[in-house]
Design a protein around this motif. Structure first.
Motif, PDB file in Angstrom:
ATOM      1  N   SER A 137       0.827  -1.209   0.000  1.00 18.64           N
ATOM      2  CA  SER A 137       0.000   0.000   0.000  1.00 18.64           C
ATOM      3  C   SER A 137       0.858   1.256   0.000  1.00 18.64           C
ATOM      4  CB  SER A 137      -0.920  -0.005   1.226  1.00 18.64           C
ATOM      5  OG  SER A 137      -1.691   1.175   1.290  1.00 18.64           O
ATOM      6  N   THR A 138       1.933   1.262   0.802  1.00 17.89           N
ATOM      7  CA  THR A 138       2.790   2.443   0.886  1.00 17.89           C
ATOM      8  C   THR A 138       3.477   2.732  -0.436  1.00 17.89           C
ATOM      9  OG1 THR A 138       3.173   2.034   3.240  1.00 17.89           O
ATOM     10  CG2 THR A 138       4.734   3.481   2.105  1.00 17.89           C
ATOM     11  N   VAL A 139       4.060   1.700  -1.052  1.00 16.41           N
ATOM     12  CA  VAL A 139       4.749   1.888  -2.334  1.00 16.41           C
ATOM     13  C   VAL A 139       3.770   2.326  -3.415  1.00 16.41           C
ATOM     14  CG1 VAL A 139       6.061   0.718  -4.144  1.00 16.41           C
ATOM     15  CG2 VAL A 139       6.564   0.244  -1.741  1.00 16.41           C
ATOM     16  N   TYR A 140       2.605   1.671  -3.463  1.00 21.32           N
ATOM     17  CA  TYR A 140       1.563   1.981  -4.443  1.00 21.32           C
ATOM     18  C   TYR A 140       1.138   3.450  -4.306  1.00 21.32           C
ATOM     19  CZ  TYR A 140      -2.327   0.426  -7.471  1.00 21.32           C
ATOM     20  OH  TYR A 140      -3.188   0.223  -8.518  1.00 21.32           O
ATOM     21  N   CYS A 141       0.809   3.859  -3.081  1.00 23.97           N
ATOM     22  CA  CYS A 141       0.307   5.222  -2.856  1.00 23.97           C
ATOM     23  C   CYS A 141       1.384   6.268  -3.116  1.00 23.97           C
ATOM     24  CB  CYS A 141      -0.207   5.354  -1.430  1.00 23.97           C
ATOM     25  SG  CYS A 141      -1.669   4.354  -1.058  1.00 23.97           S
ATOM     26  N   TYR A 142       2.619   5.984  -2.736  1.00 22.36           N
ATOM     27  CA  TYR A 142       3.692   6.964  -2.944  1.00 22.36           C
ATOM     28  C   TYR A 142       3.949   7.187  -4.433  1.00 22.36           C
ATOM     29  CZ  TYR A 142       8.260   9.142  -3.031  1.00 22.36           C
ATOM     30  OH  TYR A 142       9.299  10.005  -3.287  1.00 22.36           O
ATOM     31  N   LEU A 143       4.026   6.099  -5.199  1.00 24.34           N
ATOM     32  CA  LEU A 143       4.268   6.243  -6.638  1.00 24.34           C
ATOM     33  C   LEU A 143       3.121   6.993  -7.306  1.00 24.34           C
ATOM     34  CD1 LEU A 143       5.762   2.731  -7.521  1.00 24.34           C
ATOM     35  CD2 LEU A 143       6.978   4.902  -7.255  1.00 24.34           C
ATOM     36  N   TRP A 144       1.905   6.722  -6.877  1.00 29.83           N
ATOM     37  CA  TRP A 144       0.763   7.445  -7.466  1.00 29.83           C
ATOM     38  C   TRP A 144       0.822   8.927  -7.120  1.00 29.83           C
ATOM     39  CZ3 TRP A 144      -2.838   5.679 -10.869  1.00 29.83           C
ATOM     40  CH2 TRP A 144      -3.869   6.564 -11.171  1.00 29.83           C
ATOM     41  N   ASP A 145       1.192   9.246  -5.889  1.00 27.72           N
ATOM     42  CA  ASP A 145       1.297  10.648  -5.469  1.00 27.72           C
ATOM     43  C   ASP A 145       2.266  11.421  -6.355  1.00 27.72           C
ATOM     44  OD1 ASP A 145      -0.560  10.641  -3.482  1.00 27.72           O
ATOM     45  OD2 ASP A 145       0.855  10.496  -1.824  1.00 27.72           O
ATOM     46  N   VAL A 146       3.491  10.942  -6.450  1.00 28.21           N
ATOM     47  CA  VAL A 146       4.535  11.726  -7.116  1.00 28.21           C
ATOM     48  C   VAL A 146       4.413  11.687  -8.636  1.00 28.21           C
ATOM     49  CG1 VAL A 146       6.130  11.507  -5.186  1.00 28.21           C
ATOM     50  CG2 VAL A 146       6.169   9.792  -6.994  1.00 28.21           C
ATOM     51  N   ILE A 147       3.906  10.578  -9.188  1.00 30.47           N
ATOM     52  CA  ILE A 147       3.851  10.453 -10.653  1.00 30.47           C
ATOM     53  C   ILE A 147       2.541  10.998 -11.222  1.00 30.47           C
ATOM     54  CG2 ILE A 147       3.836   8.816 -12.573  1.00 30.47           C
ATOM     55  CD1 ILE A 147       5.720   7.052 -10.962  1.00 30.47           C
ATOM     56  N   LYS A 148       1.409  10.647 -10.618  1.00 25.84           N
ATOM     57  CA  LYS A 148       0.118  11.034 -11.175  1.00 25.84           C
ATOM     58  C   LYS A 148      -0.446  12.299 -10.527  1.00 25.84           C
ATOM     59  CE  LYS A 148      -1.669   9.071 -13.877  1.00 25.84           C
ATOM     60  NZ  LYS A 148      -1.572   9.163 -15.345  1.00 25.84           N
ATOM     61  N   ASP A 149      -0.526  12.325  -9.188  1.00 35.34           N
ATOM     62  CA  ASP A 149      -1.118  13.488  -8.519  1.00 35.34           C
ATOM     63  C   ASP A 149      -0.250  14.725  -8.654  1.00 35.34           C
ATOM     64  OD1 ASP A 149      -3.315  12.082  -7.773  1.00 35.34           O
ATOM     65  OD2 ASP A 149      -2.700  11.748  -5.701  1.00 35.34           O
ATOM     66  N   PHE A 150       1.083  14.572  -8.545  1.00 39.04           N
ATOM     67  CA  PHE A 150       1.991  15.709  -8.628  1.00 39.04           C
ATOM     68  C   PHE A 150       2.559  15.902 -10.025  1.00 39.04           C
ATOM     69  CE2 PHE A 150       3.234  14.771  -3.929  1.00 39.04           C
ATOM     70  CZ  PHE A 150       1.973  15.180  -3.530  1.00 39.04           C
ATOM     71  N   GLY A 151       2.491  14.874 -10.870  1.00 39.44           N
ATOM     72  CA  GLY A 151       3.021  14.989 -12.231  1.00 39.44           C
ATOM     73  C   GLY A 151       4.531  15.112 -12.286  1.00 39.44           C
ATOM     74  N   ARG A 188      -0.922  19.214  -5.578  1.00 40.64           N
ATOM     75  CA  ARG A 188      -2.015  18.594  -6.335  1.00 40.64           C
ATOM     76  C   ARG A 188      -2.819  19.643  -7.097  1.00 40.64           C
ATOM     77  NH1 ARG A 188      -4.419  17.010  -9.553  1.00 40.64           N
ATOM     78  NH2 ARG A 188      -5.933  15.331  -9.725  1.00 40.64           N
ATOM     79  N   LEU A 189      -3.145  20.758  -6.450  1.00 40.22           N
ATOM     80  CA  LEU A 189      -3.910  21.789  -7.143  1.00 40.22           C
ATOM     81  C   LEU A 189      -3.060  22.517  -8.170  1.00 40.22           C
ATOM     82  CD1 LEU A 189      -6.115  21.320  -4.879  1.00 40.22           C
ATOM     83  CD2 LEU A 189      -6.687  23.717  -5.287  1.00 40.22           C
ATOM     84  N   GLU A 190      -1.762  22.646  -7.898  1.00 40.84           N
ATOM     85  CA  GLU A 190      -0.891  23.275  -8.899  1.00 40.84           C
ATOM     86  C   GLU A 190      -0.863  22.436 -10.174  1.00 40.84           C
ATOM     87  OE1 GLU A 190       3.738  23.579 -10.019  1.00 40.84           O
ATOM     88  OE2 GLU A 190       2.654  21.919  -9.127  1.00 40.84           O
ATOM     89  N   ASN A 191      -0.790  21.121 -10.031  1.00 42.69           N
ATOM     90  CA  ASN A 191      -0.789  20.237 -11.197  1.00 42.69           C
ATOM     91  C   ASN A 191      -2.108  20.333 -11.957  1.00 42.69           C
ATOM     92  OD1 ASN A 191       0.361  18.268 -12.903  1.00 42.69           O
ATOM     93  ND2 ASN A 191      -0.643  16.627 -11.778  1.00 42.69           N
ATOM     94  N   GLU A 192      -3.208  20.398 -11.230  1.00 43.04           N
ATOM     95  CA  GLU A 192      -4.517  20.565 -11.872  1.00 43.04           C
ATOM     96  C   GLU A 192      -4.623  21.928 -12.544  1.00 43.04           C
ATOM     97  OE1 GLU A 192      -8.503  19.507 -12.898  1.00 43.04           O
ATOM     98  OE2 GLU A 192      -6.763  18.356 -12.226  1.00 43.04           O
ATOM     99  N   HIS A 193      -4.074  22.941 -11.910  1.00 45.09           N
ATOM    100  CA  HIS A 193      -4.100  24.291 -12.469  1.00 45.09           C
ATOM    101  C   HIS A 193      -3.345  24.351 -13.797  1.00 45.09           C
ATOM    102  CE1 HIS A 193      -3.351  28.603 -12.881  1.00 45.09           C
ATOM    103  NE2 HIS A 193      -2.073  28.310 -12.958  1.00 45.09           N
TER     104      HIS A 193
END
Length: 662
Positions: A515-529, A603-608
């Motif tokens: 769960s930790t590895v999955y969530c961290y990779l999603w955060d930095v790659i997808k949510d933060f871009g 996250r909002l900066e990436n969406e912006h």
């Protein structure tokens, strides 16, 4: 304030790339002046004249490129506005002619339209017409888009005038003024007549059809606050006063707890009852910091969350709310600690009063404590809880992510309900903190279920084409396994010599690692871009950055360390270095800081940045597709040039935007 700073402050962020590059042209003039000095020192008169001529040609060629880009974008937005205006007008007039949709009064516009287009009453046939509420929202957003286009016109025209004036001043020439009069003064984007006619007609239509003929009421709904308007002084004063009161009461509470703590039997209940409400105090403090950071960095959170820009909350408002809740929180604790001098026999009435007052301030439908914002929050929570039943927007899954960081807070509030329902009312003993309750694992899984359901709904709405939503749903499904194995481990640990002899301990550790590895990779790659660039200046980041580059590296490391804090929490409990309650409290505060505070920024900066790519500066207006007959009527309406609002101006008159928009 210098115009360059004003220009950067007042431009529409989503259209930044379409404005004239004022700072670049200013730098070019400075370089030209420096080159002219060198030419004066080392060349003859003929060489100096040639240099000035070459620079003038290069400079105004660059100005022409800028002018072409501004003109093209303006014409594109104007054409888009005309079509939206005609479509909305068609919807409005059709609704006004349908029984049950008619507003008080019939304007000259509608009378002319009836005479010009005889035919069936409902030109939309069996298609559903927009309701009055939908039309008000659509016209409100459309009016905002027209104001933004006007601001685009005025800023660019002033920018060209300023840069030409600066050219003439620094190079002792009159070519700048001549070029401005010849090219800019007659450019399409400087003609505000058609746009102003559209603005006035929108005001007329809204007044007659949607405001019952009350123009002041219509303008209250339509008018947009001037750009760069500072926070009202009275709001800043209230927020500062509340902050000072909260800090003094917080210090008094800490000293009081140190000098006269509660009874030993009540300490755990005291901590458990007040930890949950304190989370909401932290939440509003973090939101005040987030909104401040977004505004200073130009991240358009108002557009991203699809909030009405006429009534969005300022950072000072969030600060005032946080301090108000903090004052109530500290007063309640002081009452608990001093219940005997206050002649109150039962100290537990104070946390109950705190919860009831905070709940009342959230749900009471009175024009206090920003009722529109409270209603927006309650509606958003309702949409999160019913995620599979409707379309999921950014604000919906943003709130779902926030709830995933508030699991401990949810458990605290459940403990409050259970405490007062089973112990306080029955005068029983204070129960231990949620060690054996069957509803605890269900509550732990609820936020993850909300996000899982949202992802599945997004996958369904995408036509089952975007596998990204399925991958994202897999991230939240790992929470179920972590909660399952954690619950089984707690219930079976007493039957083993030590915890590592329990097979569920190893299953819990394995599920937590995944769960930790999955969530961290999603955060930095997808949510933060991030991690889109593997070399160069922005290594491991991305091409476009809003915040300082060092901040992103801090986020990468901070997110990694806090994601793995559960290892320390497990170690503290195993070696009895910290009580489970205190370890959970520390982990909860760090998780709230990671997701509620730092995660929100990126996250909002990436969406912006994603929205900027589409040049979308207002909320989308969803309009139904038109049939061929409606398309013909739409073309006729777009070709009209003799509307009521046209008679307000002379043919050659140009209306300029007020100075408050500079």
């Amino acid at each position: 304030m210098k115009f360059g700073k004003t220009f950067e402050t007042h431009l529409t962020i989503e259209w930044r790339q379409q404005y004239m590059r004022y700072s670049d042209l200013k730098t070019m003039i400075k370089q030209g002046v420096d080159g002219a000095r060198t030419a004066d020192d080392s060349s003859h008169a003929y060489g100096v004249e040639a240099y000035y001529k070459a620079f003038e040609e290069a400079f105004f060629s660059e100005c022409q490129n800028e002018l072409n880009r501004v003109n093209n974008f303006f014409m594109e937005k104007l054409a888009e506005a005309r079509r939206k205006h005609a479509t909305l007008k068609l919807q409005l007039l059709a609704s006004a002619r349908v029984p049950g949709h008619t507003s008080s009064g019939m304007s000259l516009i509608s009378q002319r339209t009836e005479q010009a287009r005889p035919g069936p009453v409902n030109t939309f046939g069996s298609r559903k017409l927009m309701s009055q509420r939908q039309l008000r929202t659509a016209y409100s957003e459309f009016y905002l888009s027209l104001v933004l286009i006007q601001n685009f016109q005025s800023l660019n025209e002033t920018g060209f005038r300023k840069i030409c004036k600066k050219y003439d001043k620094n190079l002792r020439s009159s070519a700048g003024a001549a070029w401005f009069e010849r090219h800019v003064a007659q450019a399409p984007f400087t003609d505000q007549r058609s746009l102003q006619r559209m603005v006035l007609e929108v005001e007329d239509l809204y007044t007659f059809y949607l405001a019952g003929g009350d123009r002041s009421r219509a303008m209250t709904k339509l008018r947009v606050p001037p750009l760069g308007q500072p926070t009202p002084a009275q709001l800043v004063f209230r927020a500062g006063l509340a902050l000072g009161m909260f800090l003094m009461l917080f210090i008094a509470t800490a000293i009081s707890y140190w000098r006269r703590p509660p009874l030993q039997a009540n300490i755990l209940a005291f901590m458990s009852l007040y930890r949950g409400p304190f989370t909401w105090v932290i939440f509003n403090f973090f939101m005040a910091a987030n909104v401040t950071g977004w505004q200073r960095s130009g991240v358009n959170h108002v557009l991203i969350f699809e909030i009405d820009p006429r009534s969005h909350l300022q950072p000072a408002t969030f600060l005032e709310i946080a301090c108000t809740f903090g004052i109530l929180w500290t007063l309640s604790m002081l009452g608990f600690l001093y219940h005997i001098p206050l002649n109150v026999q039962d100290p537990f009435v104070f946390p109950l009063a705190l919860i009831l007052i905070m709940l009342l301030l959230l749900v009471i439908p009175l024009p206090i404590m920003n009722w529109p914002a409270r209603w927006w929050t309650m509606r958003l929570l309702g949409r999160v809880m019913t995620a599979p039943l409707h379309y999921v927007g950014f604000a919906d899954f943003w709130m779902g992510d926030q709830l995933n960081s508030l699991v401990t807070c949810l458990l605290d509030h459940y403990y409050i309900v259970r405490f007062y329902a089973t112990s306080w009312l029955r005068a029983g003993e204070v129960p231990p903190y949620l060690t054996t309750d069957l509803l605890v694992p269900i509550l732990c899984c609820l936020p993850a279920w909300f996000r899982l359901a949202q992802c599945l709904r997004r996958f369904r709405d995408s036509g089952s084409k975007s596998i990204t939503y399925l991958i994202n749903s897999g991230k939240y499904s790992t929470t179920f396994f972590v909660v399952l194995f954690s619950t089984l481990r707690i219930r079976t640990d007493d039957g083993y010599a030590h915890t590592f002899a329990n097979p569920y301990t190893w299953l819990l550790l394995a599920a937590s690692v995944v769960s930790t590895v999955y969530c961290y990779l999603w955060d930095v790659i997808k949510d933060f871009g991030l991690f889109r660039i593997r070399k160069g200046e922005h290594i491991f980041l991305r091409e476009k950055l809003v915040y300082p580059q060092s901040f992103y590296y801090f986020v990468i490391v901070e997110n990694l360390l806090l994601r793995w804090f559960w290892v320390l929490e497990f170690t503290f409990q195993h070696y009895k270095l910290m009580t489970p309650y205190n370890a959970r409290t520390l982990a909860s505060l760090l998780e709230i800081t990671r997701r509620r505070f730092i995660w929100n920024y990126v996250r909002l900066e990436n969406e912006h940045l994603y929205n900027c790519g589409k040049f979308r500066a207002t909320r989308d207006i969803h309009l139904a597709a038109l049939n061929p007959r409606q398309e013909r009527m739409l073309e006729d309406m777009m070709d009209e040039s003799d509307g009521v609002s046209n008679r307000r101006h002379k043919p050659d008159e140009r209306t300029r935007l007020g100075k408050e928009y500079f």
